[in-house]
Motif scaffolding. Structure first.
Motif, PDB file in Angstrom:
ATOM      1  N   ARG A 112       9.121  11.179  -7.155  1.00  0.00           N
ATOM      2  CA  ARG A 112       8.764  10.061  -8.022  1.00  0.00           C
ATOM      3  C   ARG A 112       9.795   9.816  -9.119  1.00  0.00           C
ATOM      4  NH1 ARG A 112       8.672   6.661 -11.167  1.00  0.00           N
ATOM      5  NH2 ARG A 112       6.926   5.563 -12.167  1.00  0.00           N
ATOM      6  N   PHE A 113      10.281  10.878  -9.742  1.00  0.00           N
ATOM      7  CA  PHE A 113      11.119  10.719 -10.917  1.00  0.00           C
ATOM      8  C   PHE A 113      12.587  11.094 -10.673  1.00  0.00           C
ATOM      9  CE2 PHE A 113       6.791  11.549 -12.617  1.00  0.00           C
ATOM     10  CZ  PHE A 113       6.613  10.333 -13.247  1.00  0.00           C
ATOM     11  N   MET A 114      12.821  12.262 -10.123  1.00  0.00           N
ATOM     12  CA  MET A 114      14.200  12.720  -9.987  1.00  0.00           C
ATOM     13  C   MET A 114      15.000  11.901  -8.979  1.00  0.00           C
ATOM     14  SD  MET A 114      13.733  16.859 -10.213  1.00  0.00           S
ATOM     15  CE  MET A 114      12.989  17.648 -11.658  1.00  0.00           C
ATOM     16  N   LYS A 115      14.312  11.323  -7.999  1.00  0.00           N
ATOM     17  CA  LYS A 115      15.010  10.547  -6.976  1.00  0.00           C
ATOM     18  C   LYS A 115      14.795   9.044  -7.123  1.00  0.00           C
ATOM     19  CE  LYS A 115      15.114  14.238  -3.535  1.00  0.00           C
ATOM     20  NZ  LYS A 115      14.601  14.725  -2.221  1.00  0.00           N
TER      21      LYS A 115
ATOM     22  N   ASP B 162       2.612  17.921  -8.197  1.00  0.00           N
ATOM     23  CA  ASP B 162       3.328  19.153  -7.911  1.00  0.00           C
ATOM     24  C   ASP B 162       4.837  18.904  -7.942  1.00  0.00           C
ATOM     25  OD1 ASP B 162       3.752  17.752  -5.557  1.00  0.00           O
ATOM     26  OD2 ASP B 162       2.601  19.130  -4.294  1.00  0.00           O
ATOM     27  N   ALA B 163       5.610  19.940  -7.678  1.00  0.00           N
ATOM     28  CA  ALA B 163       7.066  19.827  -7.768  1.00  0.00           C
ATOM     29  C   ALA B 163       7.614  18.792  -6.786  1.00  0.00           C
ATOM     30  CB  ALA B 163       7.701  21.195  -7.519  1.00  0.00           C
ATOM     31  N   ARG B 164       7.027  18.728  -5.605  1.00  0.00           N
ATOM     32  CA  ARG B 164       7.474  17.738  -4.624  1.00  0.00           C
ATOM     33  C   ARG B 164       7.298  16.326  -5.167  1.00  0.00           C
ATOM     34  NH1 ARG B 164       3.925  16.503   0.771  1.00  0.00           N
ATOM     35  NH2 ARG B 164       4.519  14.314   0.949  1.00  0.00           N
ATOM     36  N   TYR B 165       6.156  16.060  -5.770  1.00  0.00           N
ATOM     37  CA  TYR B 165       5.904  14.725  -6.312  1.00  0.00           C
ATOM     38  C   TYR B 165       6.867  14.409  -7.456  1.00  0.00           C
ATOM     39  CZ  TYR B 165       3.717  11.013  -9.027  1.00  0.00           C
ATOM     40  OH  TYR B 165       3.509   9.857  -9.737  1.00  0.00           O
ATOM     41  N   ILE B 166       7.052  15.346  -8.371  1.00  0.00           N
ATOM     42  CA  ILE B 166       7.951  15.114  -9.500  1.00  0.00           C
ATOM     43  C   ILE B 166       9.361  14.790  -9.004  1.00  0.00           C
ATOM     44  CG2 ILE B 166       9.044  16.172 -11.514  1.00  0.00           C
ATOM     45  CD1 ILE B 166       6.079  15.416 -11.912  1.00  0.00           C
TER      46      ILE B 166
ATOM     47  N   ILE C 264       6.723  24.573 -11.943  1.00  0.00           N
ATOM     48  CA  ILE C 264       6.038  23.278 -11.964  1.00  0.00           C
ATOM     49  C   ILE C 264       4.760  23.341 -11.132  1.00  0.00           C
ATOM     50  CG2 ILE C 264       6.220  20.849 -11.311  1.00  0.00           C
ATOM     51  CD1 ILE C 264       9.239  21.086 -11.906  1.00  0.00           C
ATOM     52  N   ASP C 265       4.824  23.973  -9.981  1.00  0.00           N
ATOM     53  CA  ASP C 265       3.628  24.091  -9.143  1.00  0.00           C
ATOM     54  C   ASP C 265       2.548  24.904  -9.834  1.00  0.00           C
ATOM     55  OD1 ASP C 265       4.585  22.516  -7.092  1.00  0.00           O
ATOM     56  OD2 ASP C 265       5.322  24.198  -5.889  1.00  0.00           O
ATOM     57  N   ARG C 266       2.940  25.951 -10.566  1.00  0.00           N
ATOM     58  CA  ARG C 266       1.934  26.740 -11.298  1.00  0.00           C
ATOM     59  C   ARG C 266       1.282  25.887 -12.373  1.00  0.00           C
ATOM     60  NH1 ARG C 266       1.688  29.100 -15.957  1.00  0.00           N
ATOM     61  NH2 ARG C 266       3.920  28.909 -16.408  1.00  0.00           N
TER      62      ARG C 266
ATOM     63  N   ALA D 227       0.833  -1.200   0.000  1.00  0.00           N
ATOM     64  CA  ALA D 227       0.000   0.000   0.000  1.00  0.00           C
ATOM     65  C   ALA D 227       0.866   1.247   0.000  1.00  0.00           C
ATOM     66  CB  ALA D 227      -0.915  -0.004   1.219  1.00  0.00           C
ATOM     67  N   MET D 228       0.764   2.035  -1.082  1.00  0.00           N
ATOM     68  CA  MET D 228       1.548   3.252  -1.240  1.00  0.00           C
ATOM     69  C   MET D 228       0.607   4.458  -1.236  1.00  0.00           C
ATOM     70  SD  MET D 228       3.802   1.532  -4.258  1.00  0.00           S
ATOM     71  CE  MET D 228       2.580   0.218  -4.443  1.00  0.00           C
ATOM     72  N   PRO D 229       0.620   5.272  -0.195  1.00  0.00           N
ATOM     73  CA  PRO D 229      -0.285   6.435  -0.137  1.00  0.00           C
ATOM     74  C   PRO D 229      -0.041   7.394  -1.289  1.00  0.00           C
ATOM     75  CG  PRO D 229       0.730   6.008   2.005  1.00  0.00           C
ATOM     76  CD  PRO D 229       1.447   5.152   1.010  1.00  0.00           C
ATOM     77  N   ARG D 230      -1.126   8.035  -1.738  1.00  0.00           N
ATOM     78  CA  ARG D 230      -1.014   9.005  -2.841  1.00  0.00           C
ATOM     79  C   ARG D 230      -1.944  10.184  -2.574  1.00  0.00           C
ATOM     80  NH1 ARG D 230       0.074   9.105  -8.585  1.00  0.00           N
ATOM     81  NH2 ARG D 230       0.454  11.341  -8.928  1.00  0.00           N
ATOM     82  N   ARG D 231      -1.364  11.373  -2.537  1.00  0.00           N
ATOM     83  CA  ARG D 231      -2.190  12.576  -2.462  1.00  0.00           C
ATOM     84  C   ARG D 231      -2.946  12.709  -3.781  1.00  0.00           C
ATOM     85  NH1 ARG D 231       1.303  17.264  -2.229  1.00  0.00           N
ATOM     86  NH2 ARG D 231       2.865  15.925  -3.245  1.00  0.00           N
ATOM     87  N   THR D 232      -4.247  12.942  -3.687  1.00  0.00           N
ATOM     88  CA  THR D 232      -5.110  12.850  -4.868  1.00  0.00           C
ATOM     89  C   THR D 232      -6.158  13.948  -4.849  1.00  0.00           C
ATOM     90  OG1 THR D 232      -4.790  10.449  -4.957  1.00  0.00           O
ATOM     91  CG2 THR D 232      -6.743  11.311  -6.063  1.00  0.00           C
TER      92      THR D 232
END
Length: 382
Positions: free
Chosen positions: A261-264, A254-258, A234-236, A124-129
């Motif tokens: 999820r992807f950059m790290k 948002d920028a935090r998710y990008i 990115i947030d805009r 189970a992976m939480p996701r802000r939605t």
């Protein structure tokens, strides 16, 4: 919404309290029942997983000693999880990938134990939605696995059912931590879950292929690798996209998710490209591309207002051509494929279903059907 640790230790306490009982023995569980933040009904469901039934006089009795016992998996169970994963799937998961995948939770899912050994897991992976424009917490289900020696027991009392239903009972639905869940099971896996009364289908994934191409019109956009300094842009873009999807369900981008999820990502190097207008310099969209072994590229995600989607897909094809690719592909929910498809695109249905929980009380499958905007970037395995 209940916090993740609201019932911390309750299942462990039930296991300990009932471990030495014989069928017919009674046990006092009143203190545990009172402690359950989800209420007496939810506690009775949890107790049933341990063979305990409530009597009419308020007593608790062991009806039958269970073969499998559920309990939360925590970060302390990493070794047991990794061992089960290797036994279930035939290859070992790198610890760094486990840490990245379950980065947003201290309880990666529900485990099922037999004689002290982990034999089942429901990840189970939480996701802000955003759910029709409103922020909610959802949960992506993944790494559903059962030890090969236990796989023949796909019944309403088997290890998969115990892991899934216990997790849903405790975490998904009205008054729970997550309003609803999603995932990407195959049709065969969905059929098993349907027979057990867990899921219903609400959408399917489709694959779109475009030939890479270069046009003069695409030169109006300039791309650069996104960096932390681009967070505000990115947030805009995300806020504009969110405003356009108020009739849909989509995970926050948002920028935090990008970044997370992807950059790290511990093993894949994605191309996170910020496209700006060549004249005005205004950010038009963020595209995430993944290089494929064929030399082509996969469009993993897009963050932009809808009005820019067509131009950004064209820009992705232009960028791919410049980097030696012949084609670009993307995954998207069939219900929303029209937002990306073009006249020269090829669409192929994938054997990946988007399910909805029907085990516990929450938004109905009909409410969720055809609402999800999901791409390959929403998975945990691409």
């Amino acid at each position: 919404m209940k916090s993740e640790g609201a019932d911390e230790g309750l299942l462990t306490a039930l296991a300990q309290r009932t471990a030495s009982l014989q069928p017919g023995d009674t046990v006092d569980l009143s203190d545990l029942c009172e402690r359950d933040p989800l209420g007496a009904e939810a506690f009775a469901l949890a107790a049933r997983r341990f063979g305990i039934e409530a009597g009419p006089d308020g007593s608790w009795q062991l009806a039958k000693a269970p073969r499998w016992l559920p309990d939360w998996i925590t970060t302390a169970d990493e070794a047991a999880y990794l061992e089960l994963f290797e036994q279930a799937f035939g290859h070992r998961m790198a610890p760094a990938f486990w840490h990245w995948k379950y980065r947003d939770t201290g309880r990666p899912g529900m485990g099922v134990w037999r004689d002290g050994k982990l034999v089942g897991f429901y990840g189970a992976m939480p996701r802000r939605t955003l759910f029709l424009g409103e922020p909610v917490s959802t949960v992506q289900i993944g790494d559903v696995m059962v030890h090969p020696a236990e796989r023949g027991v796909m019944t309403r009392s088997g290890p998969f059912q115990i892991a899934a239903s216990t997790f849903i009972d405790r975490s998904v639905g009205y008054g729970r931590q997550h309003l609803f869940g999603f995932g990407f099971p195959t049709s065969k896996a969905l059929q098993i879950a349907q027979k057990l009364g867990l899921y219903e289908e609400v959408d399917r994934m489709t694959e779109i292929w475009w030939p890479a191409r270069s046009t003069w019109g695409d030169r109006v956009l300039r791309s650069k690798a996104a960096t932390p300094a681009d967070a505000a842009a990115i947030d805009r873009l995300w806020n504009e996209m969110a405003a356009d999807f108020k009739d849909s369900i989509l995970g926050v981008r948002d920028a935090r998710y990008i970044d997370e999820r992807f950059m790290k990502h511990p093993s894949v190097t994605y191309r996170c490209l910020l496209f700006r207008h060549a004249v005005t310099g205004k950010a038009q969209g963020l595209l995430v591309l993944r290089p494929l072994e064929t030399g082509d590229f996969e469009l993993m995600d897009i963050v932009a207002p809808r009005r820019n989607f067509t131009r950004l897909v064209s820009a992705a094809r232009h960028w791919a051509t410049r980097h030696g690719a012949a084609r670009v592909k993307a995954w998207v929910t069939a219900s929303h494929a029209g937002l990306l498809a073009t006249a020269d695109a090829e669409q192929t249905p994938l054997d990946l279903v988007v399910p909805a929980n029907v085990w516990s009380q929450g938004p109905s499958a009909d409410t969720l059907r055809g609402r999800w905007w999901l791409m390959a970037g929403d998975t945990d395995f691409r």
